[in-house]
Design a protein around this motif. Sequence first.
Motif, mmCIF file in Angstrom:
data_model
loop_
_atom_site.group_PDB
_atom_site.id
_atom_site.type_symbol
_atom_site.label_atom_id
_atom_site.label_comp_id
_atom_site.label_asym_id
_atom_site.label_seq_id
_atom_site.Cartn_x
_atom_site.Cartn_y
_atom_site.Cartn_z
ATOM 1 N N THR A 102 20.065 8.766 -59.057
ATOM 2 C CA THR A 102 21.694 8.488 -59.131
ATOM 3 C C THR A 102 21.987 7.665 -60.345
ATOM 4 O O THR A 102 21.420 6.597 -60.795
ATOM 5 C CB THR A 102 22.066 7.465 -57.672
ATOM 6 O OG1 THR A 102 21.620 8.271 -56.649
ATOM 7 C CG2 THR A 102 23.741 7.365 -57.944
ATOM 8 N N ILE A 103 22.770 8.387 -61.031
ATOM 9 C CA ILE A 103 23.230 7.647 -62.470
ATOM 10 C C ILE A 103 24.771 7.607 -62.330
ATOM 11 O O ILE A 103 25.458 8.717 -61.691
ATOM 12 C CB ILE A 103 22.731 8.379 -63.677
ATOM 13 C CG1 ILE A 103 23.253 9.818 -63.952
ATOM 14 C CG2 ILE A 103 21.259 8.195 -63.716
ATOM 15 C CD1 ILE A 103 22.788 10.538 -65.402
ATOM 16 N N GLY A 104 25.384 6.882 -63.385
ATOM 17 C CA GLY A 104 26.870 6.965 -63.310
ATOM 18 C C GLY A 104 27.297 7.276 -64.846
ATOM 19 O O GLY A 104 26.630 6.979 -65.664
ATOM 20 N N TYR A 105 28.535 7.706 -64.885
ATOM 21 C CA TYR A 105 29.088 8.055 -66.289
ATOM 22 C C TYR A 105 30.298 7.161 -66.412
ATOM 23 O O TYR A 105 31.447 7.757 -65.961
ATOM 24 C CB TYR A 105 29.412 9.759 -66.376
ATOM 25 C CG TYR A 105 29.934 9.818 -67.752
ATOM 26 C CD1 TYR A 105 29.278 9.631 -68.711
ATOM 27 C CD2 TYR A 105 31.262 10.678 -67.883
ATOM 28 C CE1 TYR A 105 29.401 10.259 -70.237
ATOM 29 C CE2 TYR A 105 31.488 11.206 -69.029
ATOM 30 C CZ TYR A 105 30.855 10.870 -70.217
ATOM 31 O OH TYR A 105 31.259 11.395 -71.513
ATOM 32 N N GLY A 106 30.164 6.229 -66.767
ATOM 33 C CA GLY A 106 31.344 5.265 -66.656
ATOM 34 C C GLY A 106 32.264 5.046 -68.270
ATOM 35 O O GLY A 106 31.865 5.983 -69.120
ATOM 36 N N LEU A 107 33.131 4.354 -68.188
ATOM 37 C CA LEU A 107 33.940 4.204 -69.354
ATOM 38 C C LEU A 107 34.017 2.616 -69.776
ATOM 39 O O LEU A 107 34.134 1.761 -69.012
ATOM 40 C CB LEU A 107 35.572 4.552 -68.792
ATOM 41 C CG LEU A 107 36.455 4.573 -69.832
ATOM 42 C CD1 LEU A 107 36.374 5.521 -70.909
ATOM 43 C CD2 LEU A 107 37.950 4.889 -69.036
ATOM 44 N N TRP A 108 34.218 2.491 -70.995
ATOM 45 C CA TRP A 108 34.041 1.096 -71.482
ATOM 46 C C TRP A 108 35.364 1.127 -72.588
ATOM 47 O O TRP A 108 35.452 2.118 -73.170
ATOM 48 C CB TRP A 108 32.924 0.830 -72.400
ATOM 49 C CG TRP A 108 31.679 0.405 -71.399
ATOM 50 C CD1 TRP A 108 31.097 -0.949 -71.191
ATOM 51 C CD2 TRP A 108 30.864 1.227 -70.640
ATOM 52 N NE1 TRP A 108 30.114 -0.788 -70.241
ATOM 53 C CE2 TRP A 108 30.014 0.556 -69.920
ATOM 54 C CE3 TRP A 108 30.957 2.711 -70.460
ATOM 55 C CZ2 TRP A 108 28.956 0.774 -68.883
ATOM 56 C CZ3 TRP A 108 30.026 3.192 -69.387
ATOM 57 C CH2 TRP A 108 29.198 2.377 -68.627
ATOM 58 N N GLY B 101 40.674 1.821 -60.392
ATOM 59 C CA GLY B 101 40.442 1.755 -62.051
ATOM 60 C C GLY B 101 38.936 1.913 -62.283
ATOM 61 O O GLY B 101 38.322 1.380 -63.406
ATOM 62 N N SER B 102 38.162 2.601 -61.398
ATOM 63 C CA SER B 102 36.714 2.990 -61.689
ATOM 64 C C SER B 102 35.770 2.104 -61.066
ATOM 65 O O SER B 102 34.575 2.275 -60.910
ATOM 66 C CB SER B 102 36.319 3.156 -63.222
ATOM 67 O OG SER B 102 36.327 2.022 -63.715
#
Length: 319
Positions: A83-89, A66-67
């Motif tokens: 390094t970066i992340g593209y997350g979900l909230w 789940g990420s």
Amino acid sequence: MRRRATLALPLLLAARGARAQDGRRLELIVPYPPGGGNDIGARALAPALERELGMPVVVLNRPGAGSQIGMAQVARARPDGLTIGYGLWPQTTTLYLDASRQAGFTRESFTPLALHVTDPGAITVRADSPLRSLADLVAASRARPDDFRMSDNGQLGHEHLASIRLQRMAGLRFNQVHFNGAGPALTALLGGQTEAAIFAVGTASGQMRQGAVRALAVLSAEESPFLPGVPTARAQGFDIIAGSTRAFVAPAGLPPDLRDRLASALQRAITSPEHEERMRALSIPITYRGADAFAAYWAEEERLLRPLIAELTREGRSQ
């Protein structure tokens, strides 16, 4: 660690349009499989961000749990601006609020950079389903308690939480099926393994245009321009507003100069006319917020979700 951050700085301070010549690149981690809203949004932005930073931007899919796997990788990365992340909230927040998940990170493990989009949810069924409204879905579920298969894109994500709210409001109990992203959840819906699913509008609208799915309700205060004619859940008697917020983060400890440079590059890329047009074509609304506004949004979301997640965990509904 600090030495590498210093070496990365000249690259990020290079004139716009310059190309990195030493093989360095920005790795953009997407913690979901290809084909879902996060993957689509990251890849839509990558060319504009690449131009702004003057170095290659490589999208890396790191799905799982789940990420949790991908976001943990971002949290562990060196804070060197590469390094970066593209997350979900709210997914990222609920992962660490649910102690049973042992996420290995908290809000303090990241440096907020920019909020990209907030995409409302939509309750969908396959195009050939006999269900044509939320009332039909409720009736079908009531006739088969614990058997009606509703899917989501990950435990305690906005889709799962919206499903829980619908079940509470209507006195239902779905057979909730969790997937690691919208791509697998969509495959299951189209293949008949599940009977309904909640997706972001950006995902649902594309499938509707192809004649693959039908949306029964949009989970926003007003009807979505990307789903014309689809009523809100509120208009059908269920006051549920939920959506997918997608945003960019770096590891904690990112030096302020790198944080500001990355945040500025993201702002220019996100608000560029080219990217705005691309996102309109994908039916994904841009709702940009800068680093500080995104940080405040995240802190408030955590405050509101903490008691809910504690309650769901006690009830065993977090699974």
